[in-house]
Design an enzyme around this catalytic site. Sequence first.
Site, short mmCIF file in Angstrom:
data_model
loop_
_atom_site.label_atom_id
_atom_site.label_comp_id
_atom_site.label_asym_id
_atom_site.label_seq_id
_atom_site.Cartn_x
_atom_site.Cartn_y
_atom_site.Cartn_z
N ASP A 158 0.86 -1.18 0.00
CA ASP A 158 0.00 0.00 0.00
C ASP A 158 0.90 1.23 0.00
O ASP A 158 1.78 1.36 0.86
CB ASP A 158 -0.89 0.02 1.24
N ASP A 160 -13.52 -3.86 -1.80
CA ASP A 160 -13.39 -3.62 -0.36
C ASP A 160 -14.76 -3.86 0.25
O ASP A 160 -15.69 -3.07 0.03
CB ASP A 160 -12.92 -2.19 -0.08
#
Length: 254
Positions: free
Chosen positions: A11, A130
């Site tokens: 990330d 997500d």
Amino acid sequence: MLKKRIIVCLDVKDGRTTKGVKFLDNVDIGDPVVMAEEYYRQGVDELVFYDIMASARDRGPTLDLIRRVAETIHIPFCVGGGISTVEDIRNTILAGAEKVSLNSPAVRNPKLLTEGAAIFGNQCIVLGMDAKKDPGMPSGYRIYVNGGRVATDLDALEWAIRAERLGAGEIVLNSIDADGTRDGYELTITKMISENVGIPVVASGGAGKPAHMAEVLGPGKADAALIASMVHSGDYTIGSIKADLAARGIPVRR
């Protein structure tokens, strides 16, 4: 049984690798280029690079950083974050990525999955999801966008099935509830989606030890496991994880 893939996720925020818990309290943990090279050296099967702020800030992919990572590794490399047009997909692949992950932009413009698959092949088009538990949704899970910050009206299972029809060639399923906790993957939704689509499903969110990965990579579940904290912390190497999984009867690439 096909061999299972181990994928490390980086990330990235403002050019640095970051890690949080349940998408919150992110801290800087290093240079993504250096980290990518180290995981490649250790024998990871694939890398995923997510610019976690690109969609929220309404900007495109960071092509220079993508090029630098691609130059250091020789394994499949997927990039997500800020890829909202066919031109963005083209530029990201030309910068060195084999795949692009479409999350928030695919929710806003589902045709992007179809257009991307038609031009570049569905093997290049990954749906990033997500998902978070929500008893008000038919499957029990709701889709969020903008790095888990904004709820949508999409049911996770319905979106996965629809995205496959639109052209997605793979799904990376991230559990917001489990993300960064290191308490194990969210097995219920992973199994549900794996059983209802015909494309590979990558489990993401919650890995803390190889036993968690063995659980989610069992028959009828995920095709690959995405990990971050358990290797970023230095507690495990890719080699030690693969050895442990092989000892548990999970077929892995050596």
